[in-house]
Design an enzyme around this catalytic site. Structure first.
Site, PDB file in Angstrom:
ATOM      1  N   SER A  13       0.840  -1.202   0.000  1.00  0.00           N
ATOM      2  CA  SER A  13       0.000   0.000   0.000  1.00  0.00           C
ATOM      3  C   SER A  13       0.878   1.256   0.000  1.00  0.00           C
ATOM      4  O   SER A  13       0.415   2.322  -0.404  1.00  0.00           O
ATOM      5  CB  SER A  13      -0.905   0.008   1.227  1.00  0.00           C
ATOM      6  OG  SER A  13      -0.123   0.030   2.397  1.00  0.00           O
ATOM      7  N   TYR A  44      -4.095   1.435   3.945  1.00  0.00           N
ATOM      8  CA  TYR A  44      -5.187   0.499   3.659  1.00  0.00           C
ATOM      9  C   TYR A  44      -5.837   0.004   4.957  1.00  0.00           C
ATOM     10  O   TYR A  44      -6.920  -0.555   4.935  1.00  0.00           O
ATOM     11  CB  TYR A  44      -4.646  -0.742   2.943  1.00  0.00           C
ATOM     12  CG  TYR A  44      -4.396  -0.617   1.462  1.00  0.00           C
ATOM     13  CD1 TYR A  44      -4.398   0.613   0.803  1.00  0.00           C
ATOM     14  CD2 TYR A  44      -4.147  -1.768   0.713  1.00  0.00           C
ATOM     15  CE1 TYR A  44      -4.153   0.685  -0.560  1.00  0.00           C
ATOM     16  CE2 TYR A  44      -3.912  -1.706  -0.649  1.00  0.00           C
ATOM     17  CZ  TYR A  44      -3.909  -0.476  -1.283  1.00  0.00           C
ATOM     18  OH  TYR A  44      -3.669  -0.420  -2.631  1.00  0.00           O
ATOM     19  N   CYS A  75       2.546  -6.879   2.021  1.00  0.00           N
ATOM     20  CA  CYS A  75       1.602  -6.101   2.826  1.00  0.00           C
ATOM     21  C   CYS A  75       0.683  -7.093   3.539  1.00  0.00           C
ATOM     22  O   CYS A  75       0.061  -7.934   2.885  1.00  0.00           O
ATOM     23  CB  CYS A  75       0.796  -5.208   1.881  1.00  0.00           C
ATOM     24  SG  CYS A  75      -0.521  -4.285   2.699  1.00  0.00           S
ATOM     25  N   ASN A  76       0.625  -6.978   4.858  1.00  0.00           N
ATOM     26  CA  ASN A  76      -0.225  -7.907   5.621  1.00  0.00           C
ATOM     27  C   ASN A  76      -1.699  -7.655   5.362  1.00  0.00           C
ATOM     28  O   ASN A  76      -2.499  -8.580   5.274  1.00  0.00           O
ATOM     29  CB  ASN A  76       0.034  -7.742   7.115  1.00  0.00           C
ATOM     30  CG  ASN A  76       1.402  -8.274   7.477  1.00  0.00           C
ATOM     31  OD1 ASN A  76       1.542  -9.436   7.787  1.00  0.00           O
ATOM     32  ND2 ASN A  76       2.421  -7.441   7.408  1.00  0.00           N
ATOM     33  N   THR A  77      -2.058  -6.370   5.264  1.00  0.00           N
ATOM     34  CA  THR A  77      -3.464  -6.025   5.077  1.00  0.00           C
ATOM     35  C   THR A  77      -3.967  -6.613   3.758  1.00  0.00           C
ATOM     36  O   THR A  77      -5.038  -7.234   3.710  1.00  0.00           O
ATOM     37  CB  THR A  77      -3.617  -4.485   5.100  1.00  0.00           C
ATOM     38  OG1 THR A  77      -2.982  -4.007   6.297  1.00  0.00           O
ATOM     39  CG2 THR A  77      -5.059  -4.067   5.098  1.00  0.00           C
ATOM     40  N   CYS A 195       2.907  -5.770  10.265  1.00  0.00           N
ATOM     41  CA  CYS A 195       2.619  -4.754   9.243  1.00  0.00           C
ATOM     42  C   CYS A 195       3.984  -4.410   8.669  1.00  0.00           C
ATOM     43  O   CYS A 195       4.921  -4.130   9.430  1.00  0.00           O
ATOM     44  CB  CYS A 195       1.969  -3.521   9.858  1.00  0.00           C
ATOM     45  SG  CYS A 195       1.871  -2.146   8.702  1.00  0.00           S
ATOM     46  N   THR A 196       4.102  -4.438   7.347  1.00  0.00           N
ATOM     47  CA  THR A 196       5.435  -4.280   6.754  1.00  0.00           C
ATOM     48  C   THR A 196       5.995  -2.865   6.943  1.00  0.00           C
ATOM     49  O   THR A 196       7.168  -2.627   6.682  1.00  0.00           O
ATOM     50  CB  THR A 196       5.416  -4.666   5.264  1.00  0.00           C
ATOM     51  OG1 THR A 196       4.400  -3.893   4.596  1.00  0.00           O
ATOM     52  CG2 THR A 196       5.127  -6.135   5.096  1.00  0.00           C
ATOM     53  N   HIS A 197       5.150  -1.944   7.405  1.00  0.00           N
ATOM     54  CA  HIS A 197       5.661  -0.607   7.722  1.00  0.00           C
ATOM     55  C   HIS A 197       6.450  -0.585   9.038  1.00  0.00           C
ATOM     56  O   HIS A 197       7.290   0.282   9.244  1.00  0.00           O
ATOM     57  CB  HIS A 197       4.514   0.396   7.868  1.00  0.00           C
ATOM     58  CG  HIS A 197       3.929   0.871   6.578  1.00  0.00           C
ATOM     59  ND1 HIS A 197       3.301   0.035   5.671  1.00  0.00           N
ATOM     60  CD2 HIS A 197       3.869   2.120   6.029  1.00  0.00           C
ATOM     61  CE1 HIS A 197       2.885   0.752   4.638  1.00  0.00           C
ATOM     62  NE2 HIS A 197       3.213   2.015   4.832  1.00  0.00           N
TER      63      HIS A 197
HETATM   64  N1  DGL Z   1       2.112  -2.210   5.112  1.00  0.00           N
HETATM   65  C1  DGL Z   1       0.835  -2.736   5.181  1.00  0.00           C
HETATM   66  C2  DGL Z   1       0.673  -3.952   6.054  1.00  0.00           C
HETATM   67  O1  DGL Z   1       1.598  -4.725   6.113  1.00  0.00           O
HETATM   68  C3  DGL Z   1      -0.349  -1.864   5.138  1.00  0.00           C
HETATM   69  C4  DGL Z   1      -0.388  -0.662   5.955  1.00  0.00           C
HETATM   70  C5  DGL Z   1      -1.575   0.187   5.577  1.00  0.00           C
HETATM   71  O2  DGL Z   1      -1.645   0.590   4.418  1.00  0.00           O
HETATM   72  O3  DGL Z   1      -2.416   0.425   6.450  1.00  0.00           O
HETATM   73  O4  DGL Z   1      -0.355  -4.184   6.643  1.00  0.00           O
END
Ligand code: DGL
Length: 282
Positions: A13, A44, A75-77, A195-197
């Protein structure tokens, strides 16, 4: 990259997927890659199931059109809300059903069971990932003895996307979320950064864990498990591996502001020199 190339597509995302891409490229520098960040529509994490599916599917189809036979949802979401539907419904009816899409949740769960001693783990993630219960379900299948406590941290991604990693607001929020998580289960010895962030704020999370008297807790980012799982996948699937081109090329695309993406992506990737990105509309 030329028109004949067949890169691996990496989708997120926003910036978070760079934490996965960095490890994948480190492990397998020989392949070509396209990174696509939907920064223009991130985050997301609070979006509806349908929106996350639609946006993710648009990005995957675009990466297919760009020549990628294999796409990683970094991305986990997106993995929690869109992967199964894409694999089961979109791919079989697409122009080339031999293309593949993989996610990040299964490789993470496979690895975490080897890290915890107490059998109590924490998960920090977006609201969408937590409410999907994808981690709980995957753990129930593969490691039912593990007790997981999840905590949605909805303010972390917007602050990371804004690049304000040293904001007081972020520190206070990290402190309050981690303290609530550890109050719920003080036996947690491993926390999945689901979450990859979040690997982008690893040092802040470590600092807060020290302050909360839990310096022993192991943080589990996903870059390494996902990259090793991908290498293993390619080893087991030579029909895919031989389709991939190898000129060590990388292209970056963003649906957001290109200069802002270039600046922050350079920091997140730890590059010495600036990367260049191209705009894309999904
Ligand atoms: N980096 C994403 C994840 O791993 C999504 C973060 C987002 O867009 O809310 O969930």
């Amino acid at each position: 990259m030329n028109s004949q190339s067949s890169p691996i597509g990496i989708f997120d995302s926003g910036f978070g997927g760079l934490s996965i891409f960095r490890e994948i490229r480190h492990l397998m520098p020989q392949y070509d890659y396209i990174f696509l960040g939907d920064n223009g529509r991130a985050p997301y994490g609070d979006r509806s199931f349908q929106e996350v599916f639609d946006f993710t599917n648009q990005a995957v189809m675009r990466l297919f059109d760009m020549g990628c036979p294999l796409v990683i949802l970094a991305c986990n979401t997106a993995s929690a809300k869109a992967l199964r539907n894409i694999q089961q419904n979109e791919l079989p009816s697409s122009a080339d059903p031999t293309r593949r899409v993989l996610g990040v949740i299964r490789p993470t769960v496979e690895r975490v069971s080897n890290l915890t001693y107490s059998g109590h783990i924490g998960l920090v993630a977006t609201r969408a990932t937590v409410s999907s219960q994808s981690y709980d379900m995957e753990l129930a299948k593969t490691a039912p003895h593990i007790h997981v406590t999840s905590r949605a941290c909805p303010r972390w991604v917007p602050l990371i996307e804004s690049g304000r990693l040293d904001a007081e607001e972020l520190y206070l929020d990290v402190r309050s979320e981690l303290s609530a998580l550890l109050d719920t289960d003080p036996d947690i010895d491993t926390i999945i950064l689901g979450c990859t962030h979040y690997p982008l704020i690893t040092s802040l999370i470590q600092k807060v864990l020290q302050e909360l008297d839990h310096p022993e807790i192991i943080l589990m980012p996903q870059g390494k498990p996902v990259s090793y799982a991908l290498r293993d996948y390619l080893y087991r699937h030579p029909e895919m591996e031989t389709r991939l081109s190898r000129q060590a090329g990388v292209s970056y695309y963003t649906t957001g502001e290109v200069p802002a993406f270039e600046n922050l992506a350079t920091i997140f990737l730890g590059h010495d020199s600036k990367i260049s990105a191209l705009p894309v509309i999904l």
